[in-house]
Scaffold this motif. Structure first.
Motif, short mmCIF file in Angstrom:
data_model
loop_
_atom_site.label_atom_id
_atom_site.label_comp_id
_atom_site.label_asym_id
_atom_site.label_seq_id
_atom_site.Cartn_x
_atom_site.Cartn_y
_atom_site.Cartn_z
N THR A 185 -4.36 14.18 39.29
CA THR A 185 -3.16 12.91 38.75
C THR A 185 -4.19 12.34 37.71
OG1 THR A 185 -2.29 12.93 40.89
CG2 THR A 185 -2.13 11.04 39.57
N GLN A 186 -5.29 12.17 37.77
CA GLN A 186 -6.32 11.50 36.96
C GLN A 186 -6.29 12.21 35.63
OE1 GLN A 186 -10.36 11.01 37.70
NE2 GLN A 186 -10.30 10.85 35.52
N ALA A 187 -6.30 13.62 35.58
CA ALA A 187 -6.34 14.41 34.46
C ALA A 187 -4.88 14.42 33.68
CB ALA A 187 -6.54 15.60 34.74
N ARG A 188 -3.77 14.07 34.50
CA ARG A 188 -2.47 14.03 33.95
C ARG A 188 -2.46 12.65 33.01
NH1 ARG A 188 -0.49 16.23 39.31
NH2 ARG A 188 -0.52 18.32 38.76
N ILE A 189 -2.86 11.62 33.68
CA ILE A 189 -2.80 10.12 33.37
C ILE A 189 -3.76 10.14 31.78
CG2 ILE A 189 -3.55 7.92 33.54
CD1 ILE A 189 -2.63 8.29 36.38
N SER A 190 -4.73 10.81 31.93
CA SER A 190 -5.85 10.98 30.82
C SER A 190 -5.00 11.68 29.65
CB SER A 190 -7.09 11.65 31.10
OG SER A 190 -7.82 10.88 32.04
N ALA A 191 -4.39 12.58 29.83
CA ALA A 191 -3.47 13.47 28.85
C ALA A 191 -2.65 12.49 28.21
CB ALA A 191 -2.95 14.65 29.39
N ILE A 192 -1.98 11.54 28.66
CA ILE A 192 -0.88 10.70 28.22
C ILE A 192 -1.73 9.74 27.30
CG2 ILE A 192 1.00 8.98 28.40
CD1 ILE A 192 1.13 10.65 31.27
N ALA A 193 -2.78 9.25 27.90
CA ALA A 193 -3.58 7.99 27.29
C ALA A 193 -3.93 8.66 25.95
CB ALA A 193 -4.77 7.56 28.15
N GLY A 194 -4.69 9.90 25.98
CA GLY A 194 -5.37 10.57 24.95
C GLY A 194 -4.47 10.71 23.84
N MET A 195 -3.05 11.09 23.94
CA MET A 195 -1.97 11.00 22.94
C MET A 195 -1.84 9.65 22.19
SD MET A 195 1.27 10.11 22.26
CE MET A 195 2.28 9.81 23.84
N GLU A 257 -2.16 21.13 32.75
CA GLU A 257 -1.64 21.92 34.23
C GLU A 257 -2.37 23.28 33.98
OE1 GLU A 257 -0.49 20.42 36.61
OE2 GLU A 257 -0.19 18.49 35.64
N LEU A 258 -2.14 24.17 33.08
CA LEU A 258 -2.41 25.34 32.91
C LEU A 258 -4.11 25.46 32.96
CD1 LEU A 258 -0.03 26.84 30.38
CD2 LEU A 258 0.13 27.08 32.79
N ALA A 259 -4.70 24.83 32.35
CA ALA A 259 -6.27 24.55 32.41
C ALA A 259 -6.62 24.30 33.53
CB ALA A 259 -6.80 23.76 31.29
N THR A 260 -6.02 23.30 34.31
CA THR A 260 -6.49 22.79 35.63
C THR A 260 -6.33 24.13 36.59
OG1 THR A 260 -5.77 20.74 35.22
CG2 THR A 260 -6.27 21.29 37.31
N LEU A 310 3.44 21.95 42.33
CA LEU A 310 3.72 20.83 41.51
C LEU A 310 3.54 20.98 39.91
CD1 LEU A 310 4.66 17.57 41.10
CD2 LEU A 310 2.29 16.98 41.53
N GLY A 311 2.25 21.76 39.86
CA GLY A 311 1.93 21.78 38.44
C GLY A 311 3.31 22.88 37.69
N SER A 312 3.58 23.70 38.46
CA SER A 312 4.36 24.67 37.65
C SER A 312 5.67 23.70 37.39
CB SER A 312 4.95 25.76 38.74
OG SER A 312 3.67 26.56 39.07
N ARG A 313 6.09 22.89 38.24
CA ARG A 313 7.26 22.09 38.16
C ARG A 313 7.13 21.04 36.96
NH1 ARG A 313 7.60 21.83 43.79
NH2 ARG A 313 7.03 19.38 43.70
N ILE A 314 6.01 20.71 36.70
CA ILE A 314 5.54 19.83 35.75
C ILE A 314 5.69 20.64 34.42
CG2 ILE A 314 3.63 18.48 34.61
CD1 ILE A 314 2.96 17.34 37.12
N VAL A 315 4.97 21.84 34.44
CA VAL A 315 4.78 22.67 33.04
C VAL A 315 6.52 23.11 32.82
CG1 VAL A 315 4.50 24.97 32.45
CG2 VAL A 315 2.79 23.80 33.46
N ASN A 316 7.31 23.60 33.75
CA ASN A 316 8.71 23.87 33.50
C ASN A 316 9.53 22.60 32.82
OD1 ASN A 316 8.52 26.52 34.20
ND2 ASN A 316 9.02 26.00 36.48
N SER A 317 9.27 21.64 33.51
CA SER A 317 9.97 20.61 32.70
C SER A 317 9.57 19.98 31.51
CB SER A 317 10.20 19.15 33.66
OG SER A 317 9.10 18.46 33.58
N MET A 318 8.16 19.87 31.39
CA MET A 318 7.82 19.89 29.77
C MET A 318 8.22 20.80 28.87
SD MET A 318 5.91 16.99 29.83
CE MET A 318 6.49 15.88 31.47
#
Ligand SMILES: Nc1ncnc2c1ncn2[C@@H]1O[C@H](COP(=O)(O)OP(=O)(O)O)[C@@H](O)[C@H]1O
Ligand SMILES: [Mg+2]
Length: 345
Positions: A185-195, A257-260, A310-318
């Protein structure tokens, strides 16, 4: 229109005639007999237009024009010449006069002069209004961009704060499973912060430079997931592509997600190897291909997830929000995930 006119001519008699004629239309005429007097008047008060006679005692009107421009005086100048020689008028226009009138003894002179003066003043006012409007637009755009950069800065900082809180919680958690999930979850939030961070550091506040964004993202993912036991290098090869913020963040989430997953699943036990992330423009200019690949144990996409799925669901929706999908081309070893990305316009 009530114009204030500076009339530079050494013939006082004609200026008096002009003053009378133009005074009737509400204009004010101030006489200067030579250049020095004219410069003094210009320094002391405001004028809308200069009327300049070609034949002066010491110099020609051309010389005066050059002096005026040299001094940075940008008032419109109506040039008056006694000769009908076209070259004099052309020369004056080239030197910056806005119009010219030929001085004749006929009755035409006064109305022609009046209309040249009024036209020149009107044009100058229009030009000024346009320049002011352009300047205002430029300033407004600058302010909006500064504000947007400021907002992105704050959003990035707030998200970094949230990620920091999660880190604290991970540190305090006793359950290994909870730690692992919170780390994702922390990695996901960091991905948004980085943008958001990449938006306020870029020149264009409306586009994300993907090569730089992904470079930071990959470093962060590697930092948050790295294990003490083995080294799994994350290698990035990204072209200079820029995307709108919403598309950029979708790509960032997919990469996360994929790298994780590759980190978690590709190299179980002592096994180790690299993870390669690529974002490359394809030959058909308007698309890019995102690939995340490893040389690990591989998996069949139909198989039940070892984790939450959960990762696959996030990837599919993105991927769906990008108008694309993810595919896993068959490979001999490891896993290759491909996501074509439309670069739009
Ligand atoms: N690179 C990979 N190598 C091996 N297995 C993988 C890889 N990526 C995904 N998987 C498998 O796919 C499953 C689904 O992943 P995902 O949807 O991200 O859920 P989670 O990460 O929570 O397990 C994983 O549990 C794992 O079994
Ligand atoms: Mg996952």
């Amino acid at each position: 229109m009530n114009a204030r006119i500076l009339y530079l001519d050494d013939d006082a008699a004609i200026v008096r005639l002009v003053e009378k004629a133009l005074g009737r239309s509400g204009h004010t005429v101030v006489h200067a007999e030579h250049l020095e007097a004219a410069m003094q008047l210009l320094a002391d008060s405001e004028f809308d237009v200069i009327v300049l006679d070609h034949y002066l005692r010491q110099m020609t009107g051309h010389d005066v024009l050059h002096r005026l421009r040299g001094e940075g005086i940008l008032l419109p100048v109506v040039y008056v010449t006694g000769s009908s020689e076209a070259s004099i008028a052309v020369e004056a226009l080239k030197a910056g006069a806005s119009d010219y009138v030929i001085k004749t003894v006929s009755d035409d002179f006064m109305p022609l002069l009046a209309s040249a003066i009024e036209q020149s003043v009107a044009n100058a006012q229009l030009r000024l209004a346009k320049a002011r409007a352009n300047e205002e637009i430029r300033l407004a755009k600058e302010r909006a961009e500064a504000l947007l950069a400021e907002v992105n800065h704050r959003v990035a900082n707030s998200l970094a704060l949230v990620a920091g809180l999660l880190r604290l919680q991970i540190g305090n958690s006793r359950s290994a499973e909870a730690k692992a999930e919170l780390t994702e979850t922390q990695a996901r939030i960091s991905a948004i912060a980085g943008m958001h961070r990449s938006l306020y550091t870029s020149d264009d506040v409306s586009r994300v430079e993907m090569d730089k964004y992904l470079a930071n993202l990959v470093t962060e993912i590697a930092g948050s997931l790295k294990s003490r036991e083995k080294a799994i290098p994350l290698l990035l090869d990204a072209d200079t592509i820029s995307l709108t913020p919403d598309r950029a963040v979708s790509v960032g989430m997919i990469v996360t997600e994929l790298a994780t997953n590759a980190f978690k699943y590709a190299y179980p036990g002592d096994a180790s190897g690299e993870i390669r992330i690529r974002l490359k423009t394809s030959d058909s200019e308007n698309t890019a291909l995102l690939t995340v690949e490893d040389d690990g144990i591989g998996f069949s996409s139909g198989a039940a997830p070892r984790g939450t799925g959960l990762g696959s669901r996030i990837v599919n929706s993105m991927a769906a929000s990008l108008g694309t999908g993810i595919s896993y081309p068959p490979v001999d070893r490891g896993t290759v995930a491909e996501v074509p990305i439309n670069l739009g316009t």
